[in-house]
Design a protein around this motif. Structure first.
Motif, PDB file in Angstrom:
ATOM      1  N   TRP A 239       0.834  -1.208   0.000  1.00 46.02           N
ATOM      2  CA  TRP A 239       0.000   0.000   0.000  1.00 46.02           C
ATOM      3  C   TRP A 239       0.870   1.260   0.000  1.00 46.02           C
ATOM      4  O   TRP A 239       0.639   2.192  -0.782  1.00 46.02           O
ATOM      5  CB  TRP A 239      -0.924   0.026   1.206  1.00 46.02           C
ATOM      6  CG  TRP A 239      -1.600   1.359   1.359  1.00 46.02           C
ATOM      7  CD1 TRP A 239      -1.247   2.377   2.200  1.00 46.02           C
ATOM      8  CD2 TRP A 239      -2.721   1.845   0.609  1.00 46.02           C
ATOM      9  NE1 TRP A 239      -2.073   3.463   2.023  1.00 46.02           N
ATOM     10  CE2 TRP A 239      -2.987   3.164   1.051  1.00 46.02           C
ATOM     11  CE3 TRP A 239      -3.515   1.303  -0.392  1.00 46.02           C
ATOM     12  CZ2 TRP A 239      -4.015   3.932   0.521  1.00 46.02           C
ATOM     13  CZ3 TRP A 239      -4.547   2.064  -0.921  1.00 46.02           C
ATOM     14  CH2 TRP A 239      -4.788   3.366  -0.468  1.00 46.02           C
ATOM     15  N   LEU A 240       1.867   1.304   0.868  1.00 48.42           N
ATOM     16  CA  LEU A 240       2.690   2.506   0.978  1.00 48.42           C
ATOM     17  C   LEU A 240       3.481   2.761  -0.302  1.00 48.42           C
ATOM     18  O   LEU A 240       3.610   3.915  -0.736  1.00 48.42           O
ATOM     19  CB  LEU A 240       3.623   2.384   2.179  1.00 48.42           C
ATOM     20  CG  LEU A 240       2.915   2.388   3.549  1.00 48.42           C
ATOM     21  CD1 LEU A 240       3.905   2.060   4.666  1.00 48.42           C
ATOM     22  CD2 LEU A 240       2.246   3.724   3.808  1.00 48.42           C
ATOM     23  N   ASP A 241       3.992   1.690  -0.933  1.00 49.62           N
ATOM     24  CA  ASP A 241       4.725   1.869  -2.190  1.00 49.62           C
ATOM     25  C   ASP A 241       3.791   2.332  -3.307  1.00 49.62           C
ATOM     26  O   ASP A 241       4.154   3.191  -4.126  1.00 49.62           O
ATOM     27  CB  ASP A 241       5.416   0.569  -2.592  1.00 49.62           C
ATOM     28  CG  ASP A 241       6.601   0.240  -1.695  1.00 49.62           C
ATOM     29  OD1 ASP A 241       7.042   1.134  -0.948  1.00 49.62           O
ATOM     30  OD2 ASP A 241       7.056  -0.927  -1.727  1.00 49.62           O
ATOM     31  N   ALA A 242       2.594   1.748  -3.357  1.00 42.10           N
ATOM     32  CA  ALA A 242       1.638   2.158  -4.386  1.00 42.10           C
ATOM     33  C   ALA A 242       1.236   3.614  -4.197  1.00 42.10           C
ATOM     34  O   ALA A 242       1.134   4.381  -5.164  1.00 42.10           O
ATOM     35  CB  ALA A 242       0.410   1.252  -4.354  1.00 42.10           C
ATOM     36  N   LEU A 243       1.009   4.007  -2.947  1.00 45.01           N
ATOM     37  CA  LEU A 243       0.623   5.397  -2.678  1.00 45.01           C
ATOM     38  C   LEU A 243       1.763   6.351  -3.049  1.00 45.01           C
ATOM     39  O   LEU A 243       1.519   7.427  -3.607  1.00 45.01           O
ATOM     40  CB  LEU A 243       0.254   5.562  -1.201  1.00 45.01           C
ATOM     41  CG  LEU A 243      -0.415   6.889  -0.854  1.00 45.01           C
ATOM     42  CD1 LEU A 243      -1.870   6.854  -1.294  1.00 45.01           C
ATOM     43  CD2 LEU A 243      -0.332   7.178   0.642  1.00 45.01           C
ATOM     44  N   LYS A 244       2.994   5.947  -2.743  1.00 47.69           N
ATOM     45  CA  LYS A 244       4.133   6.803  -3.073  1.00 47.69           C
ATOM     46  C   LYS A 244       4.235   7.017  -4.574  1.00 47.69           C
ATOM     47  O   LYS A 244       4.588   8.116  -5.037  1.00 47.69           O
ATOM     48  CB  LYS A 244       5.419   6.176  -2.540  1.00 47.69           C
ATOM     49  CG  LYS A 244       6.651   7.053  -2.706  1.00 47.69           C
ATOM     50  CD  LYS A 244       7.864   6.418  -2.045  1.00 47.69           C
ATOM     51  CE  LYS A 244       9.078   7.313  -2.149  1.00 47.69           C
ATOM     52  NZ  LYS A 244      10.273   6.707  -1.481  1.00 47.69           N
ATOM     53  N   SER A 245       3.905   5.977  -5.329  1.00 47.95           N
ATOM     54  CA  SER A 245       3.976   6.073  -6.794  1.00 47.95           C
ATOM     55  C   SER A 245       2.804   6.858  -7.374  1.00 47.95           C
ATOM     56  O   SER A 245       2.986   7.691  -8.272  1.00 47.95           O
ATOM     57  CB  SER A 245       4.003   4.673  -7.406  1.00 47.95           C
ATOM     58  OG  SER A 245       3.928   4.719  -8.803  1.00 47.95           O
ATOM     59  N   LEU A 246       1.597   6.611  -6.838  1.00 48.59           N
ATOM     60  CA  LEU A 246       0.391   7.178  -7.436  1.00 48.59           C
ATOM     61  C   LEU A 246      -0.032   8.501  -6.815  1.00 48.59           C
ATOM     62  O   LEU A 246      -0.637   9.337  -7.487  1.00 48.59           O
ATOM     63  CB  LEU A 246      -0.757   6.169  -7.313  1.00 48.59           C
ATOM     64  CG  LEU A 246      -0.544   4.828  -8.020  1.00 48.59           C
ATOM     65  CD1 LEU A 246      -1.639   3.846  -7.639  1.00 48.59           C
ATOM     66  CD2 LEU A 246      -0.495   5.020  -9.538  1.00 48.59           C
ATOM     67  N   GLN A 247       0.266   8.680  -5.523  1.00 47.47           N
ATOM     68  CA  GLN A 247      -0.139   9.896  -4.803  1.00 47.47           C
ATOM     69  C   GLN A 247       1.021  10.380  -3.929  1.00 47.47           C
ATOM     70  O   GLN A 247       0.981  10.315  -2.704  1.00 47.47           O
ATOM     71  CB  GLN A 247      -1.369   9.604  -3.909  1.00 47.47           C
ATOM     72  CG  GLN A 247      -2.572   9.062  -4.643  1.00 47.47           C
ATOM     73  CD  GLN A 247      -3.247  10.123  -5.494  1.00 47.47           C
ATOM     74  OE1 GLN A 247      -3.022  11.320  -5.310  1.00 47.47           O
ATOM     75  NE2 GLN A 247      -4.074   9.690  -6.429  1.00 47.47           N
ATOM     76  N   PRO A 248       2.100  10.866  -4.540  1.00 50.85           N
ATOM     77  CA  PRO A 248       3.309  11.206  -3.764  1.00 50.85           C
ATOM     78  C   PRO A 248       3.073  12.281  -2.717  1.00 50.85           C
ATOM     79  O   PRO A 248       3.683  12.236  -1.642  1.00 50.85           O
ATOM     80  CB  PRO A 248       4.304  11.658  -4.838  1.00 50.85           C
ATOM     81  CG  PRO A 248       3.464  12.001  -6.033  1.00 50.85           C
ATOM     82  CD  PRO A 248       2.285  11.089  -5.980  1.00 50.85           C
ATOM     83  N   ASP A 249       2.214  13.256  -2.991  1.00 51.73           N
ATOM     84  CA  ASP A 249       1.973  14.313  -2.006  1.00 51.73           C
ATOM     85  C   ASP A 249       1.285  13.753  -0.770  1.00 51.73           C
ATOM     86  O   ASP A 249       1.619  14.125   0.370  1.00 51.73           O
ATOM     87  CB  ASP A 249       1.108  15.423  -2.611  1.00 51.73           C
ATOM     88  CG  ASP A 249       1.846  16.212  -3.686  1.00 51.73           C
ATOM     89  OD1 ASP A 249       3.088  16.106  -3.745  1.00 51.73           O
ATOM     90  OD2 ASP A 249       1.177  16.917  -4.475  1.00 51.73           O
ATOM     91  N   MET A 250       0.319  12.866  -0.969  1.00 53.25           N
ATOM     92  CA  MET A 250      -0.360  12.244   0.162  1.00 53.25           C
ATOM     93  C   MET A 250       0.600  11.374   0.961  1.00 53.25           C
ATOM     94  O   MET A 250       0.618  11.411   2.204  1.00 53.25           O
ATOM     95  CB  MET A 250      -1.546  11.408  -0.324  1.00 53.25           C
ATOM     96  CG  MET A 250      -2.366  10.777   0.786  1.00 53.25           C
ATOM     97  SD  MET A 250      -3.712   9.730   0.155  1.00 53.25           S
ATOM     98  CE  MET A 250      -4.713  10.950  -0.722  1.00 53.25           C
ATOM     99  N   HIS A 251       1.419  10.601   0.261  1.00 50.91           N
ATOM    100  CA  HIS A 251       2.387   9.735   0.938  1.00 50.91           C
ATOM    101  C   HIS A 251       3.350  10.557   1.784  1.00 50.91           C
ATOM    102  O   HIS A 251       3.584  10.248   2.964  1.00 50.91           O
ATOM    103  CB  HIS A 251       3.155   8.919  -0.112  1.00 50.91           C
ATOM    104  CG  HIS A 251       4.198   8.021   0.467  1.00 50.91           C
ATOM    105  ND1 HIS A 251       5.495   8.436   0.723  1.00 50.91           N
ATOM    106  CD2 HIS A 251       4.140   6.725   0.857  1.00 50.91           C
ATOM    107  CE1 HIS A 251       6.187   7.443   1.236  1.00 50.91           C
ATOM    108  NE2 HIS A 251       5.399   6.386   1.324  1.00 50.91           N
ATOM    109  N   GLU A 252       3.891  11.609   1.202  1.00 47.22           N
ATOM    110  CA  GLU A 252       4.858  12.432   1.941  1.00 47.22           C
ATOM    111  C   GLU A 252       4.237  13.049   3.188  1.00 47.22           C
ATOM    112  O   GLU A 252       4.835  13.038   4.270  1.00 47.22           O
ATOM    113  CB  GLU A 252       5.393  13.533   1.016  1.00 47.22           C
ATOM    114  CG  GLU A 252       6.491  14.394   1.634  1.00 47.22           C
ATOM    115  CD  GLU A 252       5.954  15.505   2.540  1.00 47.22           C
ATOM    116  OE1 GLU A 252       6.638  15.867   3.522  1.00 47.22           O
ATOM    117  OE2 GLU A 252       4.833  15.986   2.269  1.00 47.22           O
ATOM    118  N   ALA A 253       3.029  13.584   3.040  1.00 45.38           N
ATOM    119  CA  ALA A 253       2.379  14.253   4.167  1.00 45.38           C
ATOM    120  C   ALA A 253       2.066  13.270   5.286  1.00 45.38           C
ATOM    121  O   ALA A 253       2.296  13.561   6.472  1.00 45.38           O
ATOM    122  CB  ALA A 253       1.101  14.943   3.695  1.00 45.38           C
ATOM    123  N   CYS A 254       1.546  12.094   4.946  1.00 44.15           N
ATOM    124  CA  CYS A 254       1.151  11.128   5.974  1.00 44.15           C
ATOM    125  C   CYS A 254       2.360  10.521   6.680  1.00 44.15           C
ATOM    126  O   CYS A 254       2.355  10.356   7.908  1.00 44.15           O
ATOM    127  CB  CYS A 254       0.292  10.026   5.354  1.00 44.15           C
ATOM    128  SG  CYS A 254      -1.333  10.580   4.802  1.00 44.15           S
TER     129      CYS A 254
END
Length: 511
Positions: A239-254
């Protein structure tokens, strides 16, 4: 701040387990370790007047003696022995509900780790906080992500679907459970089912929004469209890798919010500033609809769920999920039917009598009564919006209001007075506070009260009373082993709950 140390320091004793105690990481293989993640941040209004913003449907017993939250957390009990299910699930919720959630879990003897969202950002950021916590010990557990406000009639069938989903999650897929539709529902999103994988699971071919009635009928007839249950299974790292790839701003903030967060008693609080940078989006929109199985993006898989699932999104859905009498009626509380057909009636106190009704919903609470045609219950959301626009208190809160120390019930009120019944749990105490606009009279009707008033402290027993003048610091405590009950009479020019200045508070609510 060291993330692992922050988490380990944050969850000790009582209902909350430490990560160190939870993990025993060396003895529990990551490939079979499952961590339930319960998303409990909703504030649904379609089940008004029982569900309100300050006490939403996941906290009430809509279809049983357990609240929906309690039933959700208990649902993983008895999971197939091949999997190592964590005994302390992760619950992600908002600040306004964390005390009630902790108390409800404690009532059922359930351990949990609670992550308090600093702000509402939809389900994708909430899951990301849960996934980051699950990885905090360096492991890579499989997450079973569940909304806290759904009903499942057949738990063993749910376990079978989750068992299959977890096997696909092991190999790196992100899996959702799809419900083969029983009727052309327009209130659900649908999953378009793709190629079969040979074991009952399918690749996800796409998602479609809530359809018009005629389109929903086509979906049901087609057979290749399943209801979207909102239940997901994946490895935390996937999940975290997919989010980093698809939604980098959300991943960074969370991730930054978690790394810079800290413990507050029995909960973990992410950094509000960092979390505030996160975009707001659902799991479906942020990730699931973008899964391709190529270029480093995981494959999306759907597993069928035939377990009597309901999202309980309306009073009609509640009626459909419950056992009925020979005339198709459902009664909860003090209800009498006479010549009624296919009706739902719920009483919180007063007797509700339905004579000759057909396809009707009646819900009685202490301060509001709903009467609706079952075919029109989706309009309740709009009704609540109108009540809220009129600034009526019934939109947000019940007459009985829960607090971390107990609750109060507003019995009566007038232009310059208000009467409350206050119940303080054994060993609990209110904040040290004062009011600028009201004075208070307290009469003890049960138990013993320890009263702080200005510079003095004294005990009050049953049938004794005291007076708290305007502008004087005061505190009410229950030093006994039985609930303390008092009658409070407020008088003054302004009696709102925001006329409280807190100087000291056990629950972290100081002004």
């Amino acid at each position: 701040m060291n993330t692992n140390q922050t988490v380990r320091d944050g969850y000790v004793g009582g209902v909350f387990s430490s990560v160190a105690a939870y993990s025993s990481a060396g003895s529990m293989p990551d490939c079979t370790r499952i961590v339930p993640v319960v998303l409990a941040g909703g504030s649904g209004t379609r089940l008004w007047p029982m569900s309100r913003e300050h006490y939403p449907k996941q906290l009430i017993g809509v279809v049983g003696t357990d609240s929906l939250l309690q039933a959700t957390v208990r649902r993983m009990s008895g999971f197939p022995a091949a999997w190592q299910v964590a005994s302390d699930p992760i619950v992600v919720c908002g600040e306004e509900h964390r005390f009630t959630i902790a108390e409800q879990l404690r009532e059922r003897g359930i351990g949990a780790r609670i992550v308090v969202e600093p702000a509402r950002r939809e389900t994708a950021p909430a899951l990301t906080l849960g996934a980051t916590l699950a990885q905090a010990d360096g492991g890579d557990a499989i997450l079973v992500v569940m909304p806290s406000d759904h009903a499942i009639a057949d738990v063993s069938a749910l376990h079978g679907a989750l068992d299959l989903a977890a096997r696909h999650a092991q190999r790196g897929a992100i899996v959702t459970l799809g419900v083969p539709p029983r009727s052309p529902e327009t209130g659900f999103g649908y999953i378009r089912v793709g190629a079969a994988l040979g074991d009952g699971a399918h690749r996800i071919d796409g998602f479609v929004e809530k359809p018009a009635p005629e389109i929903a009928a086509q979906y049901v007839a087609n057979g290749a469209y399943w209801w979207n249950s909102g239940i997901f299974v994946m490895r935390a790292s996937v999940w975290l890798d997919a989010l980093k790839s698809l939604q980098p701003d959300m991943h960074e903030a969370c991730v930054a919010a978690f790394a810079n967060g800290g413990s507050d008693g029995a909960v973990f609080r992410p950094c509000p500033h960092a979390f505030g940078r996160s975009p707001s989006d659902s799991i479906d929109y942020a990730v699931m609809e973008r899964l391709t199985g190529a270029n480093g993006v995981p494959e999306g898989v759907v597993v069928p769920l035939d377990a009597g699932w309901s999202d309980l999104g309306s009073w009609d859905a509640v009626w459909a999920a419950m056992d009925k009498d020979e005339s198709g009626n459902v009664a909860r509380g003090r209800v009498v039917f006479e010549g009624a057909v296919a009706s739902y009636a719920h009483s919180e106190g007063r007797l509700v009598a339905c004579v000759g009704t057909s396809n009707l919903v009646v819900v009685e609470t202490a301060d509001a009564v709903l009467v609706a045609d079952r075919s029109k219950v989706q309009d309740v959301k709009g009704l609540v919006a109108r009540i809220k626009a009129e600034h009526a208190p019934e939109a947000d809160a019940h007459r009985k209001v829960r607090r971390p120390w107990g609750y109060y019930d507003s019995i009566d009120h007038g232009e310059r007075f208000q009467v409350k019944r206050i119940v303080v749990s054994p060993g609990a105490r209110l904040s040290l506070q004062l009011h600028h606009h009201r004075a208070e009279h307290w009469v003890v009707v049960r138990g013993t009260a320890l009263v702080t008033r200005g510079d003095e402290s004294f005990l009050l027993s049953e049938n004794e009373s005291t007076f708290i003048p305007l502008g004087i610091r005061h505190r009410l405590e229950n030093p006994g082993k039985v609930p303390l009950e008092i009658i409070e009479v407020q008088s003054g020019a302004y009696l709102g709950e925001d006329d409280i200045v807190r100087f000291d508070d056990t629950y972290g609510r100081c002004s």
